[in-house]
Design a protein around this motif. Structure first.
Motif, short mmCIF file in Angstrom:
data_model
loop_
_atom_site.label_atom_id
_atom_site.label_comp_id
_atom_site.label_asym_id
_atom_site.label_seq_id
_atom_site.Cartn_x
_atom_site.Cartn_y
_atom_site.Cartn_z
N ARG A 222 22.38 -34.87 69.42
CA ARG A 222 21.47 -34.88 68.27
C ARG A 222 21.94 -33.90 67.19
O ARG A 222 21.84 -34.19 66.00
CB ARG A 222 20.06 -34.50 68.72
CG ARG A 222 19.32 -35.63 69.39
CD ARG A 222 17.84 -35.33 69.49
NE ARG A 222 17.23 -35.07 68.20
CZ ARG A 222 15.99 -34.63 68.03
NH1 ARG A 222 15.23 -34.38 69.10
NH2 ARG A 222 15.48 -34.43 66.83
N ALA A 223 22.43 -32.74 67.61
CA ALA A 223 22.91 -31.76 66.64
C ALA A 223 24.09 -32.30 65.84
O ALA A 223 24.18 -32.10 64.62
CB ALA A 223 23.28 -30.47 67.34
N ARG A 224 24.98 -33.00 66.52
CA ARG A 224 26.13 -33.59 65.81
C ARG A 224 25.67 -34.67 64.84
O ARG A 224 26.22 -34.81 63.74
CB ARG A 224 27.13 -34.15 66.82
CG ARG A 224 27.87 -33.08 67.60
CD ARG A 224 29.03 -33.63 68.41
NE ARG A 224 29.70 -32.57 69.14
CZ ARG A 224 30.60 -31.74 68.60
NH1 ARG A 224 30.94 -31.88 67.32
NH2 ARG A 224 31.16 -30.81 69.33
N ALA A 225 24.68 -35.44 65.24
CA ALA A 225 24.15 -36.46 64.34
C ALA A 225 23.51 -35.82 63.12
O ALA A 225 23.66 -36.32 61.99
CB ALA A 225 23.14 -37.33 65.09
N GLU A 226 22.79 -34.72 63.32
CA GLU A 226 22.20 -34.01 62.20
C GLU A 226 23.28 -33.44 61.28
O GLU A 226 23.17 -33.48 60.05
CB GLU A 226 21.30 -32.88 62.71
CG GLU A 226 20.01 -33.34 63.34
CD GLU A 226 19.06 -33.93 62.32
OE1 GLU A 226 18.92 -33.36 61.22
OE2 GLU A 226 18.45 -34.98 62.61
N LEU A 227 24.33 -32.92 61.89
CA LEU A 227 25.43 -32.32 61.12
C LEU A 227 26.09 -33.35 60.22
O LEU A 227 26.51 -33.05 59.09
CB LEU A 227 26.45 -31.72 62.09
CG LEU A 227 27.47 -30.75 61.50
CD1 LEU A 227 26.78 -29.51 60.97
CD2 LEU A 227 28.50 -30.37 62.56
N LEU A 294 21.18 -22.29 60.33
CA LEU A 294 21.58 -23.66 60.68
C LEU A 294 20.38 -24.46 61.17
O LEU A 294 20.22 -25.64 60.83
CB LEU A 294 22.66 -23.62 61.76
CG LEU A 294 23.16 -24.98 62.26
CD1 LEU A 294 23.70 -25.83 61.11
CD2 LEU A 294 24.23 -24.79 63.33
N LYS A 295 19.51 -23.84 61.95
CA LYS A 295 18.33 -24.55 62.47
C LYS A 295 17.44 -25.03 61.33
O LYS A 295 16.81 -26.09 61.43
CB LYS A 295 17.53 -23.63 63.40
CG LYS A 295 16.32 -24.28 64.04
CD LYS A 295 16.72 -25.37 65.02
CE LYS A 295 15.52 -25.91 65.81
NZ LYS A 295 14.59 -26.70 65.00
N CYS A 296 17.39 -24.28 60.23
CA CYS A 296 16.57 -24.67 59.09
C CYS A 296 17.09 -25.93 58.40
O CYS A 296 16.35 -26.58 57.65
CB CYS A 296 16.51 -23.54 58.07
SG CYS A 296 15.54 -22.11 58.60
N LEU A 297 18.35 -26.27 58.63
CA LEU A 297 18.97 -27.40 57.93
C LEU A 297 18.83 -28.71 58.69
O LEU A 297 19.16 -29.77 58.15
CB LEU A 297 20.45 -27.12 57.69
CG LEU A 297 20.80 -25.83 56.95
CD1 LEU A 297 22.31 -25.71 56.78
CD2 LEU A 297 20.11 -25.76 55.60
N VAL A 298 18.37 -28.66 59.93
CA VAL A 298 18.33 -29.86 60.76
C VAL A 298 16.89 -30.22 61.12
O VAL A 298 15.95 -29.52 60.75
CB VAL A 298 19.19 -29.67 62.04
CG1 VAL A 298 20.64 -29.40 61.67
CG2 VAL A 298 18.65 -28.51 62.89
N ASP A 299 16.73 -31.30 61.85
CA ASP A 299 15.41 -31.79 62.25
C ASP A 299 14.64 -30.69 62.98
O ASP A 299 15.14 -30.12 63.96
CB ASP A 299 15.61 -32.99 63.19
CG ASP A 299 14.30 -33.68 63.55
OD1 ASP A 299 13.22 -33.08 63.35
OD2 ASP A 299 14.36 -34.83 64.05
N LEU A 355 16.09 -28.72 49.53
CA LEU A 355 15.73 -28.24 50.86
C LEU A 355 15.50 -26.74 50.91
O LEU A 355 14.61 -26.27 51.62
CB LEU A 355 16.84 -28.63 51.85
CG LEU A 355 16.63 -28.23 53.32
CD1 LEU A 355 15.41 -28.95 53.89
CD2 LEU A 355 17.88 -28.56 54.13
N LEU A 356 16.27 -25.97 50.14
CA LEU A 356 16.27 -24.52 50.30
C LEU A 356 15.51 -23.82 49.17
O LEU A 356 15.46 -24.31 48.04
CB LEU A 356 17.71 -24.00 50.36
CG LEU A 356 18.51 -24.50 51.57
CD1 LEU A 356 19.96 -24.06 51.47
CD2 LEU A 356 17.89 -23.99 52.87
#
Length: 571
Positions: A222-227, A294-299, A355-356
């Motif tokens: 899932r992390a790779r898909a988010e990336l 990094l966690k803030c950038l993903v689902d 986003l930010l």
């Protein structure tokens, strides 16, 4: 063989629930306001290979720091030296810990005589000794900051090791609260061990082990898909901590973020060398900042475990303020760590403007005080951190007076503070006109005035007195912070990293910074400016001079003609 989806979800969520129940046990059993009320702690579960499997979400600042500290503590002590019912304790910042107030307890989890994994919790103690009450201050080396605890057993086979417990308490001022908090940490780990053992009894050890492995692989996928959805490339920015407490030289921070198919690299090679001052972050603290960013950038639903951390690389050169070496002071490491998040966001914002946010408070903003009660002979210590303004963002204003970025602690309640400590809170309010002006304004800072009824020692460990948080896309900076001593009615600004001896009747006033604005102030909806004026957040003069909005406060309306004239003149 992969388990069926239902079993996978049941076991996966049961592991998380075990850490969440640890959270509840610790919070309900603790003595100090900082832990029981402000919830300054975190809990986690690791497998036998010391890979993070589940984390109870309390403090995001602990996201990466526990991942660094817990495995190192176990390896240094020796996994073979731990048996059922054992607990080790540590707060050693070198080579992989954080500052000394954050004390970690680790317990092995055995099932049918075999090691399944480890539970751990980290809690910020109100005092661990050192040169000032609450163990915060402008110290020059780690030895001044409090008792340093290498990994050592505090519980053996379920029984408290009384000699070790007594040795630790002998170094600490707030013995009653600290003893209670340590016992609460022991209880939290015991809860986690019981819940995981119960889980294996219900589903079988092999099933639980298989699901644990699958959880990490699932998270990585899932992390790779988010990336893949993020903009790939190299993004850079600079920032600074305003002062180190001893000199006027700012502490330079530089982040180079490289997002690619194989993960995210945080290159921090441009940061300043470490200093003999309270501005040094350990590698574990810095890793935590990058993990949080990094966690803030993903689902938001993406689990946080070893599968997530596999995509994260941090290059923080040894001997810098983002990876300090022994015996550098580390007490102010969280201040620098939190500012680093702001720098990372500033680097990424041009690529992710929707986003930010703009710049935020981005400091822990510690307050600590203590002294001996002459009536009882007991030493009382208190510690809290403060909210401030969050940055404006696309579509909404920044929240007022919140703990920003990796902080998730609560403000200490006035009633509890006054009941338990020798202080009265004269004022708790927002700081009017502290917002960074913008189409979406930054959040307001927080003001809290402490009045003391007896002499004691007070420490400010904070920042942001020179520059307020930055605005973006034409937005303005938030107002800087102030830390003020009021004696006999006369105000004196304090160094944001200083310790002072107070007299009875003295007041210490914290006035934290506002968040940065997003977009030009003259594009702000006049109705929103009117609302801010009527709520006392923005003065009528600021509305006119900065936002170019004419407000009729008596009628409670916007003067449309006057506003049009003001904004035409501003173009």
């Amino acid at each position: 063989m992969r388990r069926d989806p239902i079993t996978f979800e049941v076991v996966r969520n049961a592991l998380i629930a075990a850490t969440d129940e640890m959270v509840l046990t610790l919070r309900r059993s603790a003595y100090s306001t900082n832990i029981k009320t402000r919830a300054d702690f975190s809990c986690a579960f690791f497998d036998a290979e010391l890979r993070a499997v589940a984390q109870g979400f309390n403090q995001p600042v602990h996201l990466g720091s526990m991942v660094e500290q817990t495995p190192r503590a176990v390896l240094d002590y020796g996994p073979g030296n731990l048996g059922p019912g054992d607990v080790i304790v540590t707060n050693d910042p070198y080579p992989s810990g954080v500052h000394l107030n954050d004390v970690t307890l680790v317990s092995p989890v055995f099932v049918d005589g075999e090691l399944l994994g480890y539970v751990a919790n980290l809690a910020h103690h109100v005092d661990v000794g050192g040169g000032a009450p609450a163990s915060i201050g402008a110290f020059r080396e780690v030895f001044q900051e409090g008792v340093i605890i290498p990994p050592v057993k505090i519980v053996e086979a379920g029984a408290l090791v009384e000699d070790v417990f007594a040795l630790l308490l002998a170094q600490i001022r707030s013995k009653h609260e600290t003893a209670g908090d340590l016992r609460a940490q022991v209880a939290a780990n015991a809860t986690g061990v019981r819940r995981i053992q119960a889980l294996t009894a219900r589903h079988g050890r092999d099933t639980v082990l298989e699901v644990m492995g699958e959880v990490l692989a699932y998270t990585e996928r899932r992390a790779r898909a988010e990336l893949a959805t993020l903009p790939h490339g190299v993004f850079e920015a600079e920032g600074q901590v305003d002062t180190d407490g001893y000199t006027d030289d700012p502490v330079r921070l530089r982040a180079r973020v490289e997002i690619g198919e194989d993960g995210v690299l945080f290159d921090l090679a441009g940061c300043d060398p470490q200093r003999r001052a309270p501005v040094n972050s350990t590698y574990a603290q810095t890793f935590s900042a990058c993990a949080y960013a990094l966690k803030c950038l993903v689902d938001p639903d993406l689990p946080v475990n070893d599968g997530f951390y596999r995509l994260l690389r941090v290059d923080a050169p040894s001997g810098t303020v983002v990876n300090c070496t022994w015996p550098s002071p580390v007490v102010g490491g969280w201040e620098t760590q939190t500012r680093l998040v702001d720098v990372v966001f500033r680097a990424l914002l041009p690529a992710l403007p929707e986003l930010l946010p703009a710049g935020t408070k981005a400091m822990m903003c510690h307050a600590g005080f203590g002294g001996v009660d002459t009536a009882t002979g007991e030493y009382t210590c208190f510690l809290e951190t403060f909210g401030g303004g969050y940055g404006g963002r696309a579509g909404s204003d920044g929240p007022d007076a919140v703990q920003t970025h990796g902080q998730n602690t609560e403000n200490a309640p006035v009633e509890e503070t006054e009941r338990g400590y020798p202080v009265r809170i004269d004022r708790l309010s927002l700081v009017e006109d502290s917002d960074g002006p913008g189409r979406f304004r930054g959040g307001l800072g927080l003001r809290k005035d402490y009045r003391f009824d007896r002499p004691l020692t007070f420490t400010v460990l904070a920042d942001r007195t020179k520059q307020g948080p930055w605005g973006v896309l034409g937005g303005g900076a938030g107002a800087p912070a102030r830390f003020v001593l009021v004696r006999d009615g006369v105000e004196q600004d304090l160094n944001p990293k200083s310790t002072v001896d107070l007299l009875a009747g003295d007041v210490v006033s914290y006035r934290t910074c506002g968040g940065g604005g997003y977009g030009p102030a003259t594009e702000r909806d006049p109705a929103l400016v009117l609302r801010d004026v009527l709520e006392g957040k923005v003065s009528r003069e600021r509305a006119r001079d900065v936002y170019r909005v004419a407000v009729d406060q008596v009628a409670g309306l916007v003067d449309d003609a006057g506003t049009a004239s003001l904004r035409k003149a501003a173009t």
